[in-house]
Design an enzyme around this catalytic site. Structure first.
Site, short mmCIF file in Angstrom:
data_model
loop_
_atom_site.label_atom_id
_atom_site.label_comp_id
_atom_site.label_asym_id
_atom_site.label_seq_id
_atom_site.Cartn_x
_atom_site.Cartn_y
_atom_site.Cartn_z
N ARG A 61 18.54 -26.63 38.66
CA ARG A 61 18.14 -27.54 37.57
C ARG A 61 18.20 -29.00 37.99
O ARG A 61 17.60 -29.86 37.35
CB ARG A 61 18.97 -27.27 36.31
CG ARG A 61 18.61 -25.95 35.64
CD ARG A 61 19.43 -25.71 34.39
NE ARG A 61 20.83 -25.49 34.67
CZ ARG A 61 21.37 -24.30 34.89
NH1 ARG A 61 20.62 -23.22 34.86
NH2 ARG A 61 22.66 -24.19 35.14
N GLU A 98 35.83 -20.27 38.75
CA GLU A 98 36.79 -19.55 37.91
C GLU A 98 37.08 -18.16 38.49
O GLU A 98 38.22 -17.71 38.54
CB GLU A 98 36.21 -19.44 36.50
CG GLU A 98 37.27 -19.28 35.45
CD GLU A 98 36.67 -19.28 34.06
OE1 GLU A 98 35.49 -19.68 33.93
OE2 GLU A 98 37.38 -18.88 33.13
P1 AMP Z 1 30.96 -27.39 37.00
O1 AMP Z 1 31.00 -27.13 38.48
O2 AMP Z 1 32.05 -26.68 36.24
O3 AMP Z 1 30.89 -28.87 36.67
O4 AMP Z 1 29.63 -26.73 36.46
C1 AMP Z 1 28.44 -27.36 36.64
C2 AMP Z 1 27.31 -26.42 37.00
O5 AMP Z 1 27.31 -25.25 36.17
C3 AMP Z 1 25.99 -27.12 36.75
O6 AMP Z 1 25.11 -26.79 37.81
C4 AMP Z 1 25.52 -26.59 35.41
O7 AMP Z 1 24.14 -26.33 35.47
C5 AMP Z 1 26.30 -25.30 35.17
N1 AMP Z 1 27.01 -25.28 33.87
C6 AMP Z 1 28.35 -25.21 33.67
N2 AMP Z 1 28.67 -25.18 32.37
C7 AMP Z 1 27.50 -25.24 31.69
C8 AMP Z 1 27.14 -25.28 30.28
N3 AMP Z 1 28.07 -25.23 29.31
N4 AMP Z 1 25.84 -25.38 29.97
C9 AMP Z 1 24.90 -25.44 30.94
N5 AMP Z 1 25.16 -25.41 32.27
C10 AMP Z 1 26.44 -25.30 32.65
#
Ligand code: AMP
Length: 177
Positions: A61, A98
C-alpha cells in the site's frame, strides 16, 4: 488539506484480518480521484522543500501514493518488498511481529550516500514495520531519512519507536484499535 473529505471516505472494516482489529481500508480513498488529488497535494506541500531525492515505499500500500509523490518531487521511487520478490542483489532486515518474525528487502544499489530519503507507508500502528524499513535504509548510509504515513493510529504511540529527532509525519490521525 481537506481532512474531512479524507476521513469521510476512509472505510473501517471491523475484525479484519483477525477479530479485534479495526482495519483502515485505504482502497476506499484510492478509488476516488478527489481523494487521490487531496493526498497527493498534501504530501507535496509537506515535502516540496526537503530536498528528497528518493521516495521509498513499503509493499504494497506504500507503493500507491509513494510513487505518485516521487513524480511530483522529481525524486526516484524505490520499493521495499517481502523476501524473494526483488530480482537483483538485496539486503534484508528481520523484525518481530505479534506472531513470529517478518523480513523485508531492498535492492543494495537502490540508495546512494548523497540521497535524502522519504520512507512512506499507508499506516502507522506499532511502528515495527517502518522501524525495520528505517534500519534497512540506514544500512545504505543516505544523507538523511524522513518518515511519512497517510494514517497514524492514535493511542498506540507507534512514533515513539523511532530514534529521537527522526522526522515522522502523518496526514491523518485516527482512533486506534
Ligand atoms: P505496524 O508495523 O504495527 O506499524 O503495522 C503497520 C503495517 O500493518 C502497515 O503496513 C499497515 O498497512 C498494516 N496495518 C496494521 N494495522 C492496521 C490497521 N488497523 N488498518 C490497516 N492496516 C494496518
Amino acid at each position: 488539506m481537506n481532512k474531512e473529505l479524507l476521513l469521510n471516505n476512509l472505510r473501517n472494516i471491523p475484525d479484519f484480518p483477525i477479530p479485534g482489529i479495526q482495519f483502515k481500508d485505504v482502497t476506499s480513498l484510492f478509488k476516488k480521484p478527489e481523494c487521490l488529488k487531496e493526498i497527493n497535494d498534501a504530501l507535496y506541500e509537506l515535502y516540496k522543500d526537503c530536498g528528497i531525492t528518493k521516495v521509498v515505499g513499503i509493499e504494497s500500500r506504500g507503493f500507491v501514493m509513494g510513487s505518485a509523490l516521487a513524480i511530483r518531487l522529481n525524486a526516484g521511487f524505490v520499493p521495499i518488498r517481502k523476501p524473494g520478490k526483488l530480482p537483483a542483489e538485496t539486503i534484508s532486515e528481520s523484525y518481530s511481529k505479534e506472531y513470529g518474525t517478518d523480513t523485508i528487502e531492498i535492492h543494495k544499489d537502490a540508495i546512494e550516500e548523497n540521497d535524502v530519503v522519504l520512507l512512506h507507508d499507508d499506516l502507522l500502528a506499532t511502528g515495527g514495520t517502518m522501524l525495520a524499513a528505517y534500519n534497512l535504509v540506514k544500512k545504505l548510509n543516505p544523507k538523511n531519512v524522513m518518515i511519512n504515513f497517510l494514517i497514524e493510529l492514535d493511542g498506540l504511540n507507534g512514533r515513539a519507536i523511532f530514534p529521537e529527532g527522526t522526522d515522522v509525519q502523518s496526514l491523518l490521525t485516527v482512533e486506534g484499535d
